[in-house]
Design an enzyme around this catalytic site. Structure first.
Site, short mmCIF file in Angstrom:
data_model
loop_
_atom_site.label_atom_id
_atom_site.label_comp_id
_atom_site.label_asym_id
_atom_site.label_seq_id
_atom_site.Cartn_x
_atom_site.Cartn_y
_atom_site.Cartn_z
N GLU A 65 -2.45 1.83 1.67
CA GLU A 65 -2.62 3.23 1.31
C GLU A 65 -3.94 3.34 0.55
O GLU A 65 -4.26 2.49 -0.29
CB GLU A 65 -1.48 3.72 0.41
CG GLU A 65 -0.13 3.79 1.09
CD GLU A 65 0.95 4.30 0.15
OE1 GLU A 65 1.29 5.49 0.23
OE2 GLU A 65 1.44 3.50 -0.67
N GLU A 79 11.15 0.29 2.86
CA GLU A 79 9.81 0.73 3.28
C GLU A 79 8.79 -0.31 2.84
O GLU A 79 8.84 -0.82 1.72
CB GLU A 79 9.47 2.09 2.67
CG GLU A 79 8.08 2.59 3.00
CD GLU A 79 7.73 3.88 2.32
OE1 GLU A 79 6.53 4.10 2.01
OE2 GLU A 79 8.65 4.70 2.06
#
Length: 578
Positions: free
Chosen positions: A461, A456
């Site tokens: 974020e 990932e």
């Protein structure tokens, strides 16, 4: 982010060998003595500073005379290379850019902290220098103390030659001999922590699968694993990529019958993580024989690679090519459609359902996602009741019915890429509980490989409760969740990300990843350093794109009574260059 769902764990035999490691063979320099081997190329390297992202320390040891390291514009500065094991250093070649050192030292160290000088000058004239030296150490450093210009120190190449305790190094014709060859071990683990961690996993060139010794008889010494090369081979290099369960004391051994073994390398100070060992030996079988562990656990290897000549090698897959320079636009979405238009179905697919990681929302493909007619895609989080199974308890209402809706889309089966420049211009919402993200998942997740074995890559974020800070992170089997490999950063002057659009960019190739915000580098990942300090690099295969706006979760915490609903995450564009 973590994935929104996980399929049942697959048997390790079905895991895809999709990530490959590429090792640059060490070569003899034409200007070096016959016994001198180039030891520094492709090895982990660090420096006191870098002028900017275009001139990293890795460029001085990559074997490419067209790339360079350049330091900050001050004294002193240094660059050091980790040879992986103790070496006798006989020669150093320096190829200076016009920003060279008048005064500098060459130093060696056994531990990277205590240094001994093996060469010193105060009258250097730069250019190409071949320096005969005598010294020993695992680390070699150039320490510059006086610059020739107002600029920093800059090297096209920093080459260290010599021999190692295990032998001179790979010779002509050396190749990977162990790929997909039969493996055998003292024991193997198969449980929820390491399902079917068989010997074959260490020889599959898949850095996300591993071999481990069994737990049912207790983690004990000795523990061993060996490979059958298929025929007698001349061994000149072995690469061990350890799990944290590594060997402190071990031998590398060879045999022609798998019964009578001869040691060709011995260590009582194994550092774990990645070891590249230049050794000399001959045999059909090569074994790692561990006698003392570094941890209370057993022995475990992500990769056990044997190089040399002879044997019966199987040709490994061709590594993916790095992006063009400059990279070319290969995919984009500008979202320039009329208001209320859904994302282009040729590029995106809706990803409805409840989230994971303690998230509170239900993702829908209704009016939570559409364009606004002003060139933006809108992902909207709302407070609205949605009946459904699996809804967590809302901390505000106390209800188990889903109280929030939002949106998540991905390129899934529509588009994926290996490497490139991946970029999006985004405006994030502000408020407790919001968790906007722009990220990527290894495409084999869609064919059943469980997270985090697929890999990932989180490009952006933001936590709605603290919108002055951004996060960029990598997740892999050896480092994931709260232990992911990443960094946090802010904007100049402590500005709020939620006040305006910002451009998040990831530059990704076979040697590392660079994260940027509005063109400024905020975090870098060097593949060699990652492998030497945290675990395998598993990012040499296709990944797809994801955009989502989560509500609540383990990372951002829940919304509260002051959280504004509805709230929007706006995406001006997404572009991929290759």
């Amino acid at each position: 982010m973590r994935p929104s769902f996980r399929p049942a764990r697959l048997k390790a035999a079905t895991l895809l060998a999709v990530a490959m490691s590429f090792v640059i063979a060490l070569v003899v320099s034409p200007s070096a003595d016959a016994a001198d081997f180039l030891l520094s190329q492709g090895k982990p390297v660090t420096a006191s500073s870098a002028e900017n992202i275009a001139f990293p320390a890795t460029s001085a040891v990559d074997g490419d005379p067209g790339t360079r390291w350049s330091s900050a514009f001050s004294d002193p500065q240094w660059i050091q290379v980790d040879l992986g094991q103790t070496a006798t250093v006989s020669q150093v070649q320096l190829s200076w850019e016009s920003a060279y050192a008048i005064a500098f030292q060459l130093q060696t160290s056994a531990d990277g902290n205590n240094w001994s000088s093996i060469y010193s000058t105060t009258t250097s004239t730069g250019g190409n220098q071949t320096l005969k030296v005598t010294g020993s150490g695992r680390y070699v450093r150039l320490l510059g103390t006086q610059r020739a210009t107002q600029w920093g120190y800059s090297l096209w190449e920093f080459k260290v030659f010599g021999t190692t305790s295990g032998g001179p190094g790979p010779g002509p014709g050396s190749k990977l001999l162990s790929y997909n060859k039969p493996g055998f071990a003292s024991t193997q683990q198969s449980d929820g922590n390491c399902f079917e961690c068989t010997p074959a996993r260490a020889f599959d060139l898949d850095p996300a699968s591993r071999w481990a010794t069994a737990t049912d008889v207790g983690w004990v010494d000795p523990g061993w694993i060996y490979v059958d090369l298929g025929a007698t081979a001349q061994i000149d290099k072995v690469i061990l990529q350890w799990d944290p369960a590594s060997a402190k004391s071990y031998q590398l051994q060879v045999s022609n019958d798998a019964n009578n073994w001869t040691a060709i390398y011995t260590s009582t100070t194994g550092p774990g993580f990645k070891e590249t060992l230049n050794i000399t030996g001959s045999g059909r079988y090569v074994r790692m024989y561990g006698t003392q562990r570094n941890t209370p656990y057993g022995y475990s290897l992500w990769e056990f690679q044997v190089y040399g000549t002879g044997g019966a090698p199987t040709t490994p897959p061709t590594p993916p090519a790095d992006p063009a320079n400059p990279p070319q636009l290969i995919w984009s979405d500008e979202f320039n459609t009329t208001a209320g238009t859904k994302p282009d179905a040729n590029k995106w697919r809706a990803d409805p359902g409840t989230g994971q990681n303690g998230e509170l929302q239900v993702y829908t493909d209704n009016n939570n996602i559409q364009t606004d007619g002003q060139g933006n895609l809108v992902l909207e989080a709302r407070r609205e009741v949605t009946p459904g199974a699996g809804c967590p308890i809302d901390p505000v209402s106390g209800s188990g019915t889903c109280q929030y809706t939002s949106a998540r889309i991905n390129t899934g089966t529509k588009f994926s890429t290996t490497y490139g420049k991946i970029e999006a211009r985004i405006k994030v919402p502000k408020g407790n509980g919001f968790w906007p993200a722009f990220w990527m998942m290894g495409s084999d997740f869609l064919t059943g490989r469980p997270w985090p074995y697929n890999g990932e890559i989180d490009i952006m974020e933001i936590l709605g409760r603290e919108t002055t800070k951004g996060y960029s992170t990598l997740h892999a089997p050896a480092y994931n969740g709260a232990g992911g490999y990443g960094g946090s950063y802010g904007l100049p002057g402590g500005a709020d990300f939620a006040n305006d659009f910002h451009t998040w960019t990831m530059l990704w190739n076979s040697t590392g990843i660079t994260y940027q915000v509005d063109g400024t580098t905020v975090f870098t990942v060097d593949k060699a350093q990652l492998e030497a300090t945290r675990g395998p690099w598993i990012y040499d295969h296709p990944f797809y794109l994801i955009l989502n706006l989560a509500v609540g979760g383990d990372f951002p915490g829940p919304p509260n009574s002051a959280t504004p609903f509805p709230s929007r995450m706006l995406v001006d564009y997404v572009r991929v260059y290759r």
